[in-house]
Design an enzyme around this catalytic site. Structure first.
Site, PDB file in Angstrom:
ATOM      1  N   HIS A  34       0.881  -0.996  -0.016  1.00 28.25           N
ATOM      2  CA  HIS A  34       0.258   0.061   0.161  1.00 28.25           C
ATOM      3  C   HIS A  34       0.765   1.332   0.079  1.00 28.25           C
ATOM      4  O   HIS A  34       0.712   2.219  -0.804  1.00 28.25           O
ATOM      5  CB  HIS A  34      -0.955   0.049   1.380  1.00 28.25           C
ATOM      6  CG  HIS A  34      -1.448  -1.195   1.589  1.00 28.25           C
ATOM      7  ND1 HIS A  34      -2.814  -1.605   1.038  1.00 28.25           N
ATOM      8  CD2 HIS A  34      -1.414  -2.242   2.547  1.00 28.25           C
ATOM      9  CE1 HIS A  34      -3.175  -2.593   1.465  1.00 28.25           C
ATOM     10  NE2 HIS A  34      -2.237  -3.154   2.476  1.00 28.25           N
TER      11      HIS A  34
HETATM   12  C1  BDR Z   1      -1.859   0.314   6.316  1.00 28.68           C
HETATM   13  O1  BDR Z   1      -1.887  -0.281   7.440  1.00 28.68           O
HETATM   14  C2  BDR Z   1      -0.517  -0.627   7.566  1.00 28.68           C
HETATM   15  O2  BDR Z   1      -0.223  -2.097   8.271  1.00 28.68           O
HETATM   16  C3  BDR Z   1       0.293  -0.594   6.507  1.00 28.68           C
HETATM   17  O3  BDR Z   1       1.737  -0.258   6.668  1.00 28.68           O
HETATM   18  C4  BDR Z   1      -0.485   0.267   5.706  1.00 28.68           C
HETATM   19  O4  BDR Z   1       0.074   1.659   5.859  1.00 28.68           O
HETATM   20  C5  BDR Z   1      -2.875  -0.524   5.424  1.00 28.68           C
HETATM   21  O5  BDR Z   1      -4.005  -0.953   5.825  1.00 28.68           O
END
Ligand code: BDR
Ligand code: CA
Length: 331
Positions: free
Chosen positions: A241
């Protein structure tokens, strides 16, 4: 372009850092500072992780500090099942002293001008919400803010309706949506879940990294994330992400967004962190968000592959790259 990167590494944050470091090496960006929020692990551990990754990238002197230690109102929840106890999967960053002057780093960067300054947040929005209280005049000057967070009419990854970053500190996100000086770019799960890394691709990335010290650590870091996604039924692969978010923020990938009014529910145990967008003006409130609706994932991965080859060339002392860096530094 100048960048403040506020993150909670975190495995996908690590990929974003590697990418930003490559852009900093080639002088495509100036990485003003890296600050951390409490999220995937606590803020100090995130700072140790970020410091280690930056030093593996050959950038040990980037200003770096840990931010707020806990969400505004909820107790901190971390996510060892997703990112491992250390936040870096099966890898462990060396212990080191952590600075805490994060707000001063932000103020200094803002004082140098905000036309070309991008604040990119890939953890909970706690630091930005606190900054709004601590330094309202500096906050008001921010023009380019991009965050990874939310799931709009889309399944959450933390509760049936909530995404992790918004769920950890929903009060912070809500405060920022209510006060932001200009619409924020929001990169929700709806799109970031498409940024999928496969084991085959990771092998190619590690090959590309050549003798860079990143090569030996990226496999144990990422293997944990592959296993997590397999456990949650998403297959032996990983959603990166935060890397996509950084690329969208810097307008490096073709993408689409819609202008909307975003808000979220902070308190209810059932719907905590659930993001809602009003696209039709029913709330009669000004737009506060450009919500990402699409991004060119193929281009995004090509850019990351190029960034990895930059790291390999930097580490090998490629004279052509050195000349390019000096030319750009002189401009
Ligand atoms: C987000 O949650 C975190 O665990 C990841 O780093 C990302 O920023 C995704 O939902
Ligand atoms: Ca993150």
């Amino acid at each position: 372009m100048r960048v403040i990167y506020d993150c909670d590494p975190g495995i996908d944050d690590t990929y974003a850092l590697i990418y930003l470091a490559a852009l900093a090496h080639t002088q495509d960006i100036e990485l003003e500072c890296v600050t951390t929020s409490a999220g995937n692990v606590d803020a100090d551990q995130c700072a140790r992780n970020a410091a280690w990754i930056l030093s593996l990238c050959g950038l040990p002197t980037i200003p770096l500090a840990a931010g707020m230690q806990a969400p505004l109102e909820w107790e901190l929840t971390t996510t060892p099942d997703t990112h491992g106890d250390t936040g870096l999967g099966y890898a462990t960053a060396p212990t080191r002293h952590v600075e805490h002057d994060w707000a001063m780093l932000w103020c200094d960067a803002i004082d140098r001008g905000t036309d070309d300054l991008h604040l990119i947040i890939t953890g909970p929005m706690t630091n930005l919400a606190a900054f709004a209280h601590l330094h309202p005049q500096h906050y008001a000057k921010l023009q380019h803010i991009t965050v990874m967070g939310g799931a709009f009419l889309y399944p959450g990854n933390t509760t049936p309706t909530a995404e992790w970053n918004f769920w950890v500190d929903p009060h912070a996100a809500k405060h920022v949506f209510a006060t932001t000086p200009s619409p924020i770019t929001v990169c929700p799960l709806n799109v970031t879940e498409r940024m999928i890394l496969t084991p085959d691709h990771l092998e190619r990335i590690i090959d590309t990294l050549g003798t860079s010290p990143l090569a030996q650590h990226l496999e144990p870091i990422t293997r944990f994330y592959f296993e997590f996604h397999e456990d949650t039924g998403d297959g032996y692969q990983a959603q990166i992400h935060d890397l996509l978010t950084v690329m969208v923020a810097l307008k490096q990938v073709p993408s689409d967004s819609r202008l909307s009014t975003a808000d979220l529910e902070p308190n209810s145990p059932l719907t905590r962190g659930t993001s809602i967008a009003d696209d039709t003006g029913m709330w009669d409130r000004d737009p506060n968000a450009h919500i990402l609706t699409n991004a060119d994932i193929t281009t995004a991965w090509q850019l990351f592959d190029t960034a990895c080859s930059t790291h390999a060339r930097i580490h090998a002392g490629d004279p052509a790259l050195e000349r390019l860096r000096h030319m750009r530094a002189d401009d």
